[in-house]
Scaffold this motif. Sequence first.
Motif, short mmCIF file in Angstrom:
data_model
loop_
_atom_site.label_atom_id
_atom_site.label_comp_id
_atom_site.label_asym_id
_atom_site.label_seq_id
_atom_site.Cartn_x
_atom_site.Cartn_y
_atom_site.Cartn_z
N VAL A 189 -5.21 3.06 3.76
CA VAL A 189 -4.49 4.32 3.57
C VAL A 189 -5.48 5.49 3.63
O VAL A 189 -5.22 6.51 4.27
CB VAL A 189 -3.72 4.31 2.24
CG1 VAL A 189 -3.12 5.69 1.95
CG2 VAL A 189 -2.62 3.25 2.27
N ARG A 190 -6.62 5.34 2.96
CA ARG A 190 -7.62 6.41 3.00
C ARG A 190 -8.11 6.65 4.43
O ARG A 190 -8.33 7.79 4.83
CB ARG A 190 -8.80 6.07 2.08
CG ARG A 190 -8.44 6.02 0.60
CD ARG A 190 -9.69 6.04 -0.27
NE ARG A 190 -10.55 4.88 -0.02
CZ ARG A 190 -10.44 3.72 -0.66
NH1 ARG A 190 -9.47 3.54 -1.55
NH2 ARG A 190 -11.26 2.72 -0.41
N ARG A 191 -8.25 5.58 5.19
CA ARG A 191 -8.70 5.74 6.58
C ARG A 191 -7.67 6.48 7.42
O ARG A 191 -8.02 7.11 8.41
CB ARG A 191 -8.97 4.37 7.21
CG ARG A 191 -10.23 3.67 6.74
CD ARG A 191 -10.64 2.60 7.75
NE ARG A 191 -9.56 1.71 8.11
CZ ARG A 191 -9.32 0.55 7.52
NH1 ARG A 191 -10.07 0.15 6.50
NH2 ARG A 191 -8.30 -0.20 7.91
N ASP A 215 -2.81 4.62 -8.31
CA ASP A 215 -4.11 5.15 -7.90
C ASP A 215 -4.98 5.47 -9.12
O ASP A 215 -6.18 5.22 -9.13
CB ASP A 215 -3.94 6.41 -7.05
CG ASP A 215 -3.39 6.12 -5.67
OD1 ASP A 215 -3.48 4.96 -5.23
OD2 ASP A 215 -2.86 7.05 -5.04
N ARG A 216 -4.35 6.04 -10.13
CA ARG A 216 -5.11 6.46 -11.31
C ARG A 216 -5.61 5.26 -12.11
O ARG A 216 -6.76 5.24 -12.57
CB ARG A 216 -4.23 7.36 -12.21
CG ARG A 216 -4.93 7.86 -13.47
CD ARG A 216 -4.04 8.81 -14.23
NE ARG A 216 -2.82 8.20 -14.71
CZ ARG A 216 -2.73 7.50 -15.83
NH1 ARG A 216 -3.80 7.30 -16.59
NH2 ARG A 216 -1.57 6.99 -16.20
N CYS A 267 0.82 -1.22 0.00
CA CYS A 267 0.00 0.00 0.00
C CYS A 267 0.85 1.26 0.00
O CYS A 267 0.32 2.37 0.16
CB CYS A 267 -0.97 -0.01 1.18
SG CYS A 267 -0.21 0.02 2.81
N ALA A 268 2.16 1.10 -0.18
CA ALA A 268 3.05 2.26 -0.29
C ALA A 268 4.17 1.92 -1.25
O ALA A 268 4.60 0.77 -1.37
CB ALA A 268 3.62 2.64 1.07
N GLY A 269 4.66 2.95 -1.93
CA GLY A 269 5.78 2.77 -2.85
C GLY A 269 5.34 2.35 -4.23
O GLY A 269 4.14 2.20 -4.50
N GLY A 272 -0.35 9.06 9.96
CA GLY A 272 -1.11 9.38 8.76
C GLY A 272 -0.37 8.90 7.52
O GLY A 272 0.74 8.38 7.59
N ALA A 273 -1.00 9.07 6.38
CA ALA A 273 -0.40 8.60 5.12
C ALA A 273 0.68 9.57 4.64
O ALA A 273 0.61 10.78 4.87
CB ALA A 273 -1.48 8.46 4.05
N SER A 274 1.66 9.02 3.96
CA SER A 274 2.71 9.84 3.33
C SER A 274 2.37 10.03 1.87
O SER A 274 1.42 9.44 1.34
CB SER A 274 4.06 9.15 3.46
OG SER A 274 4.15 8.05 2.55
N SER A 275 3.19 10.81 1.19
CA SER A 275 2.95 11.07 -0.23
C SER A 275 3.28 9.88 -1.11
O SER A 275 2.99 9.91 -2.31
CB SER A 275 3.76 12.29 -0.68
OG SER A 275 5.13 12.06 -0.45
N ILE A 276 3.88 8.81 -0.56
CA ILE A 276 4.14 7.62 -1.39
C ILE A 276 3.15 6.50 -1.09
O ILE A 276 3.26 5.41 -1.65
CB ILE A 276 5.59 7.11 -1.25
CG1 ILE A 276 5.83 6.49 0.14
CG2 ILE A 276 6.59 8.21 -1.56
CD1 ILE A 276 7.08 5.62 0.20
N HIS A 277 2.18 6.76 -0.23
CA HIS A 277 1.14 5.76 0.02
C HIS A 277 0.11 5.77 -1.10
O HIS A 277 -0.12 6.79 -1.74
CB HIS A 277 0.46 6.02 1.37
CG HIS A 277 1.23 5.48 2.53
ND1 HIS A 277 2.15 6.24 3.23
CD2 HIS A 277 1.23 4.24 3.12
CE1 HIS A 277 2.69 5.49 4.20
NE2 HIS A 277 2.15 4.28 4.15
#
Length: 215
Positions: free
Chosen positions: A206-208, A95-96, A37-39, A194-199
């Motif tokens: 991650v959204r939660r 994500d896209r 869920c990251a990277g 919280g989430a980072s910019s690479i999550h």
Amino acid sequence: MAVVVRRDAGIYAYEASLRRAGFELIAGADEAGRGACAGPLVAAAVILPAGRSGRVPGLADSKLLSHAQRERVYPEILSRAISWSVVCVENLECDRLGMQQANLAALRRAVARLDPSPDFAITDGFSVDGLSMPSLAVWKGDQVAAAVAAASVIAKVTRDRIMDQWHQELPQYAFDIHKGYCTSLHQERLEQHGASSIHRQCFENVRRAGRVNPL
């Protein structure tokens, strides 16, 4: 021409059977990080030569090898390969596209970057459309086809190194330990920081976690 491979024939049997059917340059493609869920999602493709020069000591599915074993096998693959490539699909593109389409896009790009281009491609698990050569999706291909196993090692080693680099930037998430996968430790750090910019926001956990912390 039908290609029949016995399950107990060994990791080099798929390529040998395909060469007997007239295909000389056979690529294997696999990914690492689909379930993280990251990277980034990382995909690799490899063409190994026929015969003894294409037999990589210690080669196996990357998931069956320890970190130290992967690090030993990795340079052997690079030194023996006729061609190899590796591509990264970053978290925003995951994500896209969504993870399934991101996975297919990564495998497609990895095969397309091989030079010379393969005559045939073996992909792990999923059929990949848009390839310029015949291809075969093999369930657990990284355990039964040498080129796919080689690709799995390249993808895994590359992605692990990327996540180790991210750990230097974002040590609070412990990326050096879980590599971005959804472990209890990772979830604990997500809830704490919280989430980072690479999550990857396409993952519900991650959204939660809420806010996106900038680097």
